[in-house]
Design a protein around this motif. Structure first.
Motif, PDB file in Angstrom:
ATOM      1  N   LYS A   1       0.810  -1.217   0.000  1.00 19.39           N
ATOM      2  CA  LYS A   1       0.000   0.000   0.000  1.00 19.39           C
ATOM      3  C   LYS A   1       0.844   1.267   0.000  1.00 19.39           C
ATOM      4  N   VAL A   2       1.867   1.310   0.824  1.00 21.98           N
ATOM      5  CA  VAL A   2       2.698   2.509   0.918  1.00 21.98           C
ATOM      6  C   VAL A   2       3.398   2.789  -0.412  1.00 21.98           C
ATOM      7  N   THR A   3       3.948   1.758  -1.030  1.00 18.45           N
ATOM      8  CA  THR A   3       4.616   1.927  -2.314  1.00 18.45           C
ATOM      9  C   THR A   3       3.635   2.423  -3.377  1.00 18.45           C
ATOM     10  N   ALA A   4       2.450   1.849  -3.410  1.00 17.18           N
ATOM     11  CA  ALA A   4       1.439   2.276  -4.388  1.00 17.18           C
ATOM     12  C   ALA A   4       1.132   3.760  -4.234  1.00 17.18           C
ATOM     13  N   HIS A   5       0.977   4.217  -3.009  1.00 14.60           N
ATOM     14  CA  HIS A   5       0.660   5.624  -2.774  1.00 14.60           C
ATOM     15  C   HIS A   5       1.861   6.533  -3.040  1.00 14.60           C
ATOM     16  N   GLU A   6       3.021   6.147  -2.581  1.00 18.32           N
ATOM     17  CA  GLU A   6       4.209   6.989  -2.770  1.00 18.32           C
ATOM     18  C   GLU A   6       4.598   7.123  -4.237  1.00 18.32           C
ATOM     19  N   CYS A   7       4.390   6.068  -5.016  1.00 18.08           N
ATOM     20  CA  CYS A   7       4.827   6.062  -6.417  1.00 18.08           C
ATOM     21  C   CYS A   7       3.698   6.367  -7.400  1.00 18.08           C
ATOM     22  N   GLY A   8       2.487   6.580  -6.885  1.00 13.30           N
ATOM     23  CA  GLY A   8       1.362   6.885  -7.763  1.00 13.30           C
ATOM     24  C   GLY A   8       0.954   5.731  -8.652  1.00 13.30           C
ATOM     25  N   ILE A   9       1.092   4.505  -8.145  1.00 16.32           N
ATOM     26  CA  ILE A   9       0.771   3.309  -8.917  1.00 16.32           C
ATOM     27  C   ILE A   9      -0.734   3.073  -8.883  1.00 16.32           C
ATOM     28  N   LEU A  10      -1.295   2.751 -10.043  1.00 15.18           N
ATOM     29  CA  LEU A  10      -2.714   2.466 -10.155  1.00 15.18           C
ATOM     30  C   LEU A  10      -3.040   1.212  -9.339  1.00 15.18           C
ATOM     31  N   HIS A  11      -4.002   1.339  -8.426  1.00 18.91           N
ATOM     32  CA  HIS A  11      -4.389   0.232  -7.561  1.00 18.91           C
ATOM     33  C   HIS A  11      -5.847   0.372  -7.179  1.00 18.91           C
ATOM     34  N   ARG A  12      -6.405  -0.693  -6.667  1.00 17.49           N
ATOM     35  CA  ARG A  12      -7.800  -0.670  -6.242  1.00 17.49           C
ATOM     36  C   ARG A  12      -7.906  -0.027  -4.865  1.00 17.49           C
ATOM     37  N   GLY A  13      -8.996   0.667  -4.669  1.00 18.91           N
ATOM     38  CA  GLY A  13      -9.267   1.292  -3.377  1.00 18.91           C
ATOM     39  C   GLY A  13     -10.718   1.054  -2.988  1.00 18.91           C
ATOM     40  N   LEU A  14     -11.037   1.441  -1.778  1.00 19.65           N
ATOM     41  CA  LEU A  14     -12.378   1.214  -1.258  1.00 19.65           C
ATOM     42  C   LEU A  14     -12.800   2.420  -0.437  1.00 19.65           C
ATOM     43  N   SER A  15     -14.008   2.868  -0.654  1.00 18.23           N
ATOM     44  CA  SER A  15     -14.593   3.933   0.161  1.00 18.23           C
ATOM     45  C   SER A  15     -15.937   3.439   0.678  1.00 18.23           C
ATOM     46  N   ILE A  16     -16.232   3.794   1.917  1.00 15.99           N
ATOM     47  CA  ILE A  16     -17.500   3.413   2.529  1.00 15.99           C
ATOM     48  C   ILE A  16     -18.203   4.674   2.986  1.00 15.99           C
ATOM     49  N   PHE A  17     -19.466   4.799   2.645  1.00 17.24           N
ATOM     50  CA  PHE A  17     -20.287   5.923   3.068  1.00 17.24           C
ATOM     51  C   PHE A  17     -21.343   5.400   4.035  1.00 17.24           C
ATOM     52  N   VAL A  18     -21.454   6.028   5.208  1.00 15.92           N
ATOM     53  CA  VAL A  18     -22.396   5.586   6.233  1.00 15.92           C
ATOM     54  C   VAL A  18     -23.449   6.676   6.420  1.00 15.92           C
ATOM     55  N   PHE A  19     -24.705   6.323   6.158  1.00 22.43           N
ATOM     56  CA  PHE A  19     -25.834   7.232   6.325  1.00 22.43           C
ATOM     57  C   PHE A  19     -26.746   6.692   7.412  1.00 22.43           C
ATOM     58  N   ASP A  20     -27.397   7.596   8.149  1.00 19.86           N
ATOM     59  CA  ASP A  20     -28.411   7.159   9.105  1.00 19.86           C
ATOM     60  C   ASP A  20     -29.781   7.215   8.428  1.00 19.86           C
ATOM     61  N   ALA A  21     -30.828   6.883   9.184  1.00 18.85           N
ATOM     62  CA  ALA A  21     -32.185   6.860   8.617  1.00 18.85           C
ATOM     63  C   ALA A  21     -32.632   8.240   8.144  1.00 18.85           C
TER      64      ALA A  21
END
Length: 54
Positions: free
Chosen positions: A14-34
């Motif tokens: 992960k660190v190498t991917a971010h430091e070198c700008g390497i294309l990689h998969r990522g994940l974002s989670i959005f949490v909503f209430d009612a």
């Protein structure tokens, strides 16, 4: 790592991917209430990547 068609090509940490700008998969989670409010969390300022950002 992935190519531009999102096909896995090889492993990099992960660190190498971010430091070198390497294309990689990522994940974002959005949490909503009612009531459709969105939970926001600020990253710790000491994080190596995007520290202190919301």
């Amino acid at each position: 790592m992935v190519d531009v068609q999102d096909r896995k090509t090889e492993f990099v940490d992960k660190v190498t991917a971010h430091e070198c700008g390497i294309l990689h998969r990522g994940l974002s989670i959005f949490v909503f209430d009612a009531g459709t409010r969105l939970l926001l969390q600020r990253r710790a300022s000491g994080k190596y990547h995007s520290g202190g950002l919301w």
